[in-house]
Design a protein around this motif. Structure first.
Motif, PDB file in Angstrom:
ATOM      1  N   ARG A  35      10.075   2.522  25.862  1.00 63.52           N
ATOM      2  CA  ARG A  35       8.881   2.344  25.346  1.00 63.52           C
ATOM      3  C   ARG A  35       9.199   0.920  24.312  1.00 63.52           C
ATOM      4  O   ARG A  35       9.971   0.245  24.902  1.00 63.52           O
ATOM      5  CB  ARG A  35       9.141   2.935  23.859  1.00 63.52           C
ATOM      6  CG  ARG A  35       9.004   5.203  24.618  1.00 63.52           C
ATOM      7  CD  ARG A  35       8.894   6.138  23.208  1.00 63.52           C
ATOM      8  NE  ARG A  35       9.966   5.705  21.983  1.00 63.52           N
ATOM      9  CZ  ARG A  35      10.828   6.151  21.244  1.00 63.52           C
ATOM     10  NH1 ARG A  35      10.779   7.294  21.244  1.00 63.52           N
ATOM     11  NH2 ARG A  35      11.037   5.591  20.011  1.00 63.52           N
ATOM     12  N   PRO A  36       7.678   0.338  23.974  1.00 63.83           N
ATOM     13  CA  PRO A  36       7.448  -0.089  23.260  1.00 63.83           C
ATOM     14  C   PRO A  36       8.338  -0.378  21.659  1.00 63.83           C
ATOM     15  O   PRO A  36       8.884  -0.254  21.239  1.00 63.83           O
ATOM     16  CB  PRO A  36       6.671  -0.964  23.236  1.00 63.83           C
ATOM     17  CG  PRO A  36       5.297  -0.526  23.137  1.00 63.83           C
ATOM     18  CD  PRO A  36       6.138   0.561  23.714  1.00 63.83           C
ATOM     19  N   GLY A  37       8.568  -1.700  21.862  1.00 61.53           N
ATOM     20  CA  GLY A  37       9.499  -2.139  20.069  1.00 61.53           C
ATOM     21  C   GLY A  37       8.415  -2.134  18.829  1.00 61.53           C
ATOM     22  O   GLY A  37       7.315  -1.624  19.337  1.00 61.53           O
ATOM     23  N   LEU A  38       8.977  -2.033  18.003  1.00 66.25           N
ATOM     24  CA  LEU A  38       8.057  -2.601  16.116  1.00 66.25           C
ATOM     25  C   LEU A  38       6.706  -2.922  16.868  1.00 66.25           C
ATOM     26  O   LEU A  38       5.692  -2.661  16.508  1.00 66.25           O
ATOM     27  CB  LEU A  38       9.316  -2.270  15.733  1.00 66.25           C
ATOM     28  CG  LEU A  38       7.526  -2.087  14.464  1.00 66.25           C
ATOM     29  CD1 LEU A  38       8.153  -1.027  14.139  1.00 66.25           C
ATOM     30  CD2 LEU A  38       9.297  -2.771  13.019  1.00 66.25           C
ATOM     31  N   SER A  96      -7.163  -0.211  16.131  1.00 64.62           N
ATOM     32  CA  SER A  96      -8.130  -0.141  14.575  1.00 64.62           C
ATOM     33  C   SER A  96      -9.549  -1.457  14.876  1.00 64.62           C
ATOM     34  O   SER A  96     -10.366  -0.927  14.495  1.00 64.62           O
ATOM     35  CB  SER A  96      -7.480  -0.314  14.135  1.00 64.62           C
ATOM     36  OG  SER A  96      -7.697  -0.695  12.765  1.00 64.62           O
ATOM     37  N   ARG A 146      -0.627  -3.566  19.302  1.00 64.88           N
ATOM     38  CA  ARG A 146      -1.274  -2.256  19.752  1.00 64.88           C
ATOM     39  C   ARG A 146      -2.133  -1.522  18.639  1.00 64.88           C
ATOM     40  O   ARG A 146      -3.676  -1.476  18.520  1.00 64.88           O
ATOM     41  CB  ARG A 146      -0.886  -1.034  20.557  1.00 64.88           C
ATOM     42  CG  ARG A 146      -1.438   0.102  21.943  1.00 64.88           C
ATOM     43  CD  ARG A 146      -0.773   0.887  22.357  1.00 64.88           C
ATOM     44  NE  ARG A 146       0.373   0.118  23.372  1.00 64.88           N
ATOM     45  CZ  ARG A 146       1.201   0.759  23.724  1.00 64.88           C
ATOM     46  NH1 ARG A 146       1.535   2.119  23.036  1.00 64.88           N
ATOM     47  NH2 ARG A 146       2.339   0.141  24.061  1.00 64.88           N
ATOM     48  N   THR A 147      -1.327  -1.085  17.932  1.00 65.08           N
ATOM     49  CA  THR A 147      -2.577  -0.674  16.416  1.00 65.08           C
ATOM     50  C   THR A 147      -3.543  -1.108  16.364  1.00 65.08           C
ATOM     51  O   THR A 147      -4.706  -0.333  16.005  1.00 65.08           O
ATOM     52  CB  THR A 147      -1.457   0.016  15.984  1.00 65.08           C
ATOM     53  OG1 THR A 147      -0.407   0.904  16.148  1.00 65.08           O
ATOM     54  CG2 THR A 147      -2.225   1.330  14.282  1.00 65.08           C
ATOM     55  N   GLY A 173       5.587  -4.799  19.290  1.00 66.33           N
ATOM     56  CA  GLY A 173       4.120  -4.240  19.878  1.00 66.33           C
ATOM     57  C   GLY A 173       3.614  -3.182  19.958  1.00 66.33           C
ATOM     58  O   GLY A 173       2.752  -2.473  19.946  1.00 66.33           O
ATOM     59  N   THR A 174       4.096  -1.831  18.979  1.00 68.66           N
ATOM     60  CA  THR A 174       3.769  -0.741  18.698  1.00 68.66           C
ATOM     61  C   THR A 174       2.366  -1.275  17.220  1.00 68.66           C
ATOM     62  O   THR A 174       1.214  -0.802  17.605  1.00 68.66           O
ATOM     63  CB  THR A 174       4.512  -0.058  18.478  1.00 68.66           C
ATOM     64  OG1 THR A 174       5.591   0.641  19.074  1.00 68.66           O
ATOM     65  CG2 THR A 174       3.640   1.106  17.028  1.00 68.66           C
ATOM     66  N   VAL A 175       2.852  -1.612  16.745  1.00 69.05           N
ATOM     67  CA  VAL A 175       1.749  -2.804  15.633  1.00 69.05           C
ATOM     68  C   VAL A 175       1.056  -4.070  16.472  1.00 69.05           C
ATOM     69  O   VAL A 175      -0.017  -3.508  15.365  1.00 69.05           O
ATOM     70  CB  VAL A 175       2.297  -3.352  14.525  1.00 69.05           C
ATOM     71  CG1 VAL A 175       1.932  -4.419  13.559  1.00 69.05           C
ATOM     72  CG2 VAL A 175       3.811  -2.394  13.483  1.00 69.05           C
TER      73      VAL A 175
END
Length: 100
Positions: A7-10, A21, A16-17, A12-14
């Motif tokens: 899983r990507p870290g924090l 968006s 991607r989001t 990476g998630t931000v």
């Protein structure tokens, strides 16, 4: 530093989001703009079709028929023969009938 898998870290998630968006917003604005342009075109077409055609110009009043003039002159002559009209009244009415 060891490389992480899974899983990507924090961060990476931000990221991607943010990309998802931004893409969704861009697509949404483009769809809305296209719909409003289409709606304006349809409204303009509907207004053009709904506008009533200009009314035709009224026809000029028809001139009295010659038979009508003859009937008026006959009635005028009868009134003069009965003594109801003077020579001046007869001449004035005769000129009015023939002049119109």
């Amino acid at each position: 530093m060891p490389r992480r898998y899974g899983r990507p870290g924090l961060l990476g998630t931000v990221a991607r989001t943010a990309v998802i968006s931004g893409t969704a917003s861009a697509v949404s604005h483009r769809v809305n703009r296209g719909m409003s342009e289409r709606d304006m075109r349809r409204q303009a077409e509907a207004e053009a079709q709904a506008a009533p055609p200009p009314a035709p110009a009224p026809a000029p009043a028809p001139a009295p028929a010659p038979a009508d003039r003859v009937a008026q002159l006959s009635a005028l002559a009868d009134l003069k023969a009965q003594g109801l009209l003077t020579d001046e009244e007869f001449a004035a009415e005769k000129a009015r009938i023939l002049g119109s």
